[in-house]
Scaffold this motif. Structure first.
Motif, PDB file in Angstrom:
ATOM      1  N   UNK A  35      -8.577 -19.050   0.687  1.00  0.00           N
ATOM      2  CA  UNK A  35      -7.856 -17.786   0.775  1.00  0.00           C
ATOM      3  C   UNK A  35      -6.374 -18.100   0.603  1.00  0.00           C
ATOM      4  N   UNK A  36      -5.697 -17.291  -0.212  1.00  0.00           N
ATOM      5  CA  UNK A  36      -4.254 -17.454  -0.426  1.00  0.00           C
ATOM      6  C   UNK A  36      -3.553 -16.216   0.099  1.00  0.00           C
ATOM      7  N   UNK A  37      -2.553 -16.436   0.952  1.00  0.00           N
ATOM      8  CA  UNK A  37      -1.652 -15.369   1.385  1.00  0.00           C
ATOM      9  C   UNK A  37      -0.282 -15.704   0.805  1.00  0.00           C
ATOM     10  N   UNK A  38       0.348 -14.720   0.150  1.00  0.00           N
ATOM     11  CA  UNK A  38       1.628 -14.978  -0.501  1.00  0.00           C
ATOM     12  C   UNK A  38       2.615 -13.865  -0.165  1.00  0.00           C
ATOM     13  N   UNK A  39       3.800 -14.282   0.245  1.00  0.00           N
ATOM     14  CA  UNK A  39       4.885 -13.348   0.531  1.00  0.00           C
ATOM     15  C   UNK A  39       6.041 -13.700  -0.387  1.00  0.00           C
ATOM     16  N   UNK A  40       6.577 -12.706  -1.061  1.00  0.00           N
ATOM     17  CA  UNK A  40       7.757 -12.894  -1.906  1.00  0.00           C
ATOM     18  C   UNK A  40       8.847 -11.988  -1.357  1.00  0.00           C
ATOM     19  N   UNK A  41       9.976 -12.587  -0.980  1.00  0.00           N
ATOM     20  CA  UNK A  41      11.089 -11.804  -0.460  1.00  0.00           C
ATOM     21  C   UNK A  41      12.349 -12.118  -1.253  1.00  0.00           C
ATOM     22  N   UNK A  42      13.212 -11.124  -1.410  1.00  0.00           N
ATOM     23  CA  UNK A  42      14.449 -11.360  -2.158  1.00  0.00           C
ATOM     24  C   UNK A  42      15.438 -12.180  -1.340  1.00  0.00           C
ATOM     25  N   UNK A  43      16.203 -13.011  -2.012  1.00  0.00           N
ATOM     26  CA  UNK A  43      17.241 -13.789  -1.332  1.00  0.00           C
ATOM     27  C   UNK A  43      18.394 -12.893  -0.897  1.00  0.00           C
ATOM     28  N   UNK A  44      18.729 -11.929  -1.701  1.00  0.00           N
ATOM     29  CA  UNK A  44      19.840 -11.023  -1.419  1.00  0.00           C
ATOM     30  C   UNK A  44      19.318  -9.845  -0.622  1.00  0.00           C
ATOM     31  N   UNK A  45      19.760  -9.696   0.642  1.00  0.00           N
ATOM     32  CA  UNK A  45      19.205  -8.626   1.466  1.00  0.00           C
ATOM     33  C   UNK A  45      20.197  -7.515   1.797  1.00  0.00           C
ATOM     34  N   UNK A  46      21.465  -7.675   1.524  1.00  0.00           N
ATOM     35  CA  UNK A  46      22.451  -6.674   1.916  1.00  0.00           C
ATOM     36  C   UNK A  46      22.134  -5.294   1.360  1.00  0.00           C
ATOM     37  N   UNK A  47      21.789  -5.213   0.095  1.00  0.00           N
ATOM     38  CA  UNK A  47      21.536  -3.912  -0.501  1.00  0.00           C
ATOM     39  C   UNK A  47      20.282  -3.255   0.072  1.00  0.00           C
ATOM     40  N   UNK A  48      19.309  -4.047   0.526  1.00  0.00           N
ATOM     41  CA  UNK A  48      18.095  -3.472   1.087  1.00  0.00           C
ATOM     42  C   UNK A  48      18.351  -2.929   2.484  1.00  0.00           C
TER      43      UNK A  48
END
Length: 92
Positions: free
Chosen positions: A70-83
């Protein structure tokens, strides 16, 4: 892994691109994909937290890989200020 009589293995990978951080967890087992079963609280909580922090810029995916992993994958942006700004306007 806890339900496997012979035990199993867990691999944790982290890598980054220019814009994103990718976290991948691979473990022994099979993800049950029965649509009638309730999704685990941990999975729901993970998706909600990512949505609150990053909006649609982050993704979470969990899937079977082959017959025994089973593969669990999370992708998050490096730049978070705008979010953060985007989410502040939603909460106000």
């Amino acid at each position: 892994i806890s339900t496997l009589p012979e035990g199993g293995a867990i691999t944790v990978e982290a890598k980054h691109s220019e814009t994103d951080l990718v976290l991948r967890i691979i473990n022994s087992g099979i993800l049950k994909e029965n649509k009638n079963e309730e999704v685990g609280f941990g999975l729901i909580n993970t998706k909600q937290r990512l949505q609150l922090l990053y909006g649609s810029a982050a993704t979470f995916d969990i899937r079977n890989h082959g017959n025994d992993k089973v593969i669990a994958e999370i992708i998050i942006p490096k730049e978070i200020k705008k979010y953060k700004k985007e989410n502040e306007s939603i909460n106000n």
